[in-house]
Scaffold this motif. Sequence first.
Motif, mmCIF file in Angstrom:
data_model
loop_
_atom_site.group_PDB
_atom_site.id
_atom_site.type_symbol
_atom_site.label_atom_id
_atom_site.label_comp_id
_atom_site.label_asym_id
_atom_site.label_seq_id
_atom_site.Cartn_x
_atom_site.Cartn_y
_atom_site.Cartn_z
ATOM 1 N N MET A 1 0.849 -1.199 0.000
ATOM 2 C CA MET A 1 0.000 0.000 0.000
ATOM 3 C C MET A 1 0.879 1.242 0.000
ATOM 4 S SD MET A 1 -2.816 1.220 2.808
ATOM 5 C CE MET A 1 -3.627 2.811 2.642
ATOM 6 N N ASP A 2 0.764 2.061 -1.063
ATOM 7 C CA ASP A 2 1.502 3.316 -1.124
ATOM 8 C C ASP A 2 0.801 4.386 -0.299
ATOM 9 O OD1 ASP A 2 3.520 2.360 -2.746
ATOM 10 O OD2 ASP A 2 2.393 2.755 -4.586
ATOM 11 N N ARG A 3 1.556 5.382 0.118
ATOM 12 C CA ARG A 3 1.028 6.459 0.950
ATOM 13 C C ARG A 3 0.983 7.747 0.143
ATOM 14 N NH1 ARG A 3 4.835 5.043 6.099
ATOM 15 N NH2 ARG A 3 3.664 6.684 7.161
ATOM 16 N N VAL A 4 0.459 8.803 0.783
ATOM 17 C CA VAL A 4 0.270 10.057 0.061
ATOM 18 C C VAL A 4 1.585 10.634 -0.450
ATOM 19 C CG1 VAL A 4 -1.877 10.691 1.191
ATOM 20 C CG2 VAL A 4 0.287 11.293 2.271
ATOM 21 N N ASP A 5 2.693 10.354 0.255
ATOM 22 C CA ASP A 5 3.992 10.864 -0.182
ATOM 23 C C ASP A 5 4.813 9.809 -0.928
ATOM 24 O OD1 ASP A 5 4.533 9.211 1.932
ATOM 25 O OD2 ASP A 5 5.464 10.744 3.197
ATOM 26 N N GLY A 6 4.156 8.691 -1.284
ATOM 27 C CA GLY A 6 4.820 7.676 -2.088
ATOM 28 C C GLY A 6 5.599 6.643 -1.310
ATOM 29 N N ARG A 7 5.642 6.755 0.022
ATOM 30 C CA ARG A 7 6.390 5.792 0.818
ATOM 31 C C ARG A 7 5.645 4.466 0.947
ATOM 32 N NH1 ARG A 7 6.985 7.667 6.448
ATOM 33 N NH2 ARG A 7 5.255 9.087 6.046
ATOM 34 N N LEU A 12 10.559 5.054 6.514
ATOM 35 C CA LEU A 12 10.677 6.355 7.166
ATOM 36 C C LEU A 12 10.572 7.475 6.145
ATOM 37 C CD1 LEU A 12 13.809 5.735 9.441
ATOM 38 C CD2 LEU A 12 11.460 5.994 10.252
ATOM 39 N N ARG A 13 10.176 8.647 6.631
ATOM 40 C CA ARG A 13 10.346 9.840 5.816
ATOM 41 C C ARG A 13 11.834 10.130 5.649
ATOM 42 N NH1 ARG A 13 6.557 13.939 9.109
ATOM 43 N NH2 ARG A 13 7.220 12.579 10.803
ATOM 44 N N GLN A 172 -6.526 -0.180 8.411
ATOM 45 C CA GLN A 172 -6.156 -1.517 8.870
ATOM 46 C C GLN A 172 -4.728 -1.911 8.491
ATOM 47 O OE1 GLN A 172 -9.337 -4.052 7.343
ATOM 48 N NE2 GLN A 172 -10.646 -3.499 9.069
ATOM 49 N N VAL A 173 -3.921 -0.966 8.038
ATOM 50 C CA VAL A 173 -2.541 -1.251 7.648
ATOM 51 C C VAL A 173 -1.575 -0.583 8.636
ATOM 52 C CG1 VAL A 173 -0.787 -0.996 5.851
ATOM 53 C CG2 VAL A 173 -3.182 -1.391 5.214
ATOM 54 N N PRO A 174 -0.691 -1.337 9.295
ATOM 55 C CA PRO A 174 0.317 -0.736 10.178
ATOM 56 C C PRO A 174 1.305 0.102 9.362
ATOM 57 C CG PRO A 174 0.040 -3.068 10.667
ATOM 58 C CD PRO A 174 -0.658 -2.815 9.366
ATOM 59 N N MET A 175 1.590 1.306 9.820
ATOM 60 C CA MET A 175 2.470 2.217 9.086
ATOM 61 C C MET A 175 3.489 2.848 10.022
ATOM 62 S SD MET A 175 0.058 4.128 6.298
ATOM 63 C CE MET A 175 -0.922 3.174 5.130
ATOM 64 N N LEU A 176 4.639 3.182 9.446
ATOM 65 C CA LEU A 176 5.767 3.749 10.179
ATOM 66 C C LEU A 176 5.887 5.237 9.921
ATOM 67 C CD1 LEU A 176 8.428 3.155 11.845
ATOM 68 C CD2 LEU A 176 9.549 2.825 9.622
ATOM 69 N N ASP A 177 6.199 5.999 10.975
ATOM 70 C CA ASP A 177 6.551 7.416 10.855
ATOM 71 C C ASP A 177 5.434 8.227 10.179
ATOM 72 O OD1 ASP A 177 7.998 9.765 10.998
ATOM 73 O OD2 ASP A 177 9.296 9.288 9.286
ATOM 74 N N LEU A 178 4.396 8.494 10.935
ATOM 75 C CA LEU A 178 3.213 9.140 10.381
ATOM 76 C C LEU A 178 3.405 10.634 10.190
ATOM 77 C CD1 LEU A 178 0.377 7.443 12.484
ATOM 78 C CD2 LEU A 178 1.544 6.591 10.434
ATOM 79 N N ALA A 179 3.096 11.107 8.987
ATOM 80 C CA ALA A 179 2.995 12.549 8.745
ATOM 81 C C ALA A 179 1.654 13.026 9.300
ATOM 82 C CB ALA A 179 3.104 12.837 7.257
ATOM 83 N N THR A 181 -1.076 14.380 8.010
ATOM 84 C CA THR A 181 -2.303 13.955 7.332
ATOM 85 C C THR A 181 -2.627 12.501 7.620
ATOM 86 O OG1 THR A 181 -1.016 13.494 5.320
ATOM 87 C CG2 THR A 181 -2.122 15.638 5.462
ATOM 88 N N GLU A 182 -1.614 11.703 7.922
ATOM 89 C CA GLU A 182 -1.838 10.307 8.291
ATOM 90 C C GLU A 182 -2.218 10.191 9.762
ATOM 91 O OE1 GLU A 182 1.327 8.224 5.218
ATOM 92 O OE2 GLU A 182 2.058 9.005 7.142
#
Length: 244
Positions: A1-7, A12-13, A172-179, A181-182
């Motif tokens: 799953m891609d994020r709004v910033d493509g990560r 990490l950012r 429902q997806v675990p994500m690292l280093d939230l910006a 908007t996330e």
Amino acid sequence: MDRVDGRKPDQLREVSVERGWSSHAEGSALISFGQTRVLCTASFTNGVPRWKVGKGEGWVTAEYSMLPRATHDRSDRESVKGKLGGRTHEISRLIGRSLRSIVDFKALGENTIVIDCDVLQADGGTRTAAITGAYIALVDAIEWGKANKFISEKKQPLSDSLAAISVGIIDQVPMLDLAYTEDVRAETDMNVVVTGSGKFVEVQGTAEAAPFDRAELDALLDLALKGTAELTAMQLRVLESPRP
């Protein structure tokens, strides 16, 4: 799953550190987690608070603040309001006790180090960026103390390194280093402070929507360990380079 910033979810950012940013402080680091930027300065004083005098131990404490236009809308300076907000006080205490977890106060001697973490720009993860940058500033302040004979060269006041990162569950997806908007969308939001040896110092986790189960908690902690291991490696590279 891609994020709004493509990560990717476990990515990490972009992280950068400008060590020795302040020409006045005994230790300093301007750290960036993506668009979040925090200036961390460490001020060294020979002496301790009154309640510590004569005990042969030092002290480390921290203060956190956010500039009025660090966010999209201007906020009033808390100094003008005449009191610290609850969030500011809580984060200051988090940074201080996190740093103290790796400090040998006997080895530090009767010296005080005050860490100031000032958020220049906020896009989520300000407290985790502050802790990660504060460690670098703390190391340099201790080295300054040794160079100026306030701390014995034979002593090692730090038992480990320290880094912190945010994790969360979004759709429902675990994500690292939230910006930011996330972070505002997260069903679960967590800040994790970890030593360089992989031990947990603090875990702050909240179910913002549906409660999370043990499997999700384990997945978030695994992500946090991955992220802090990468931050620890970054800190080591920064501290191994010549100090400006």
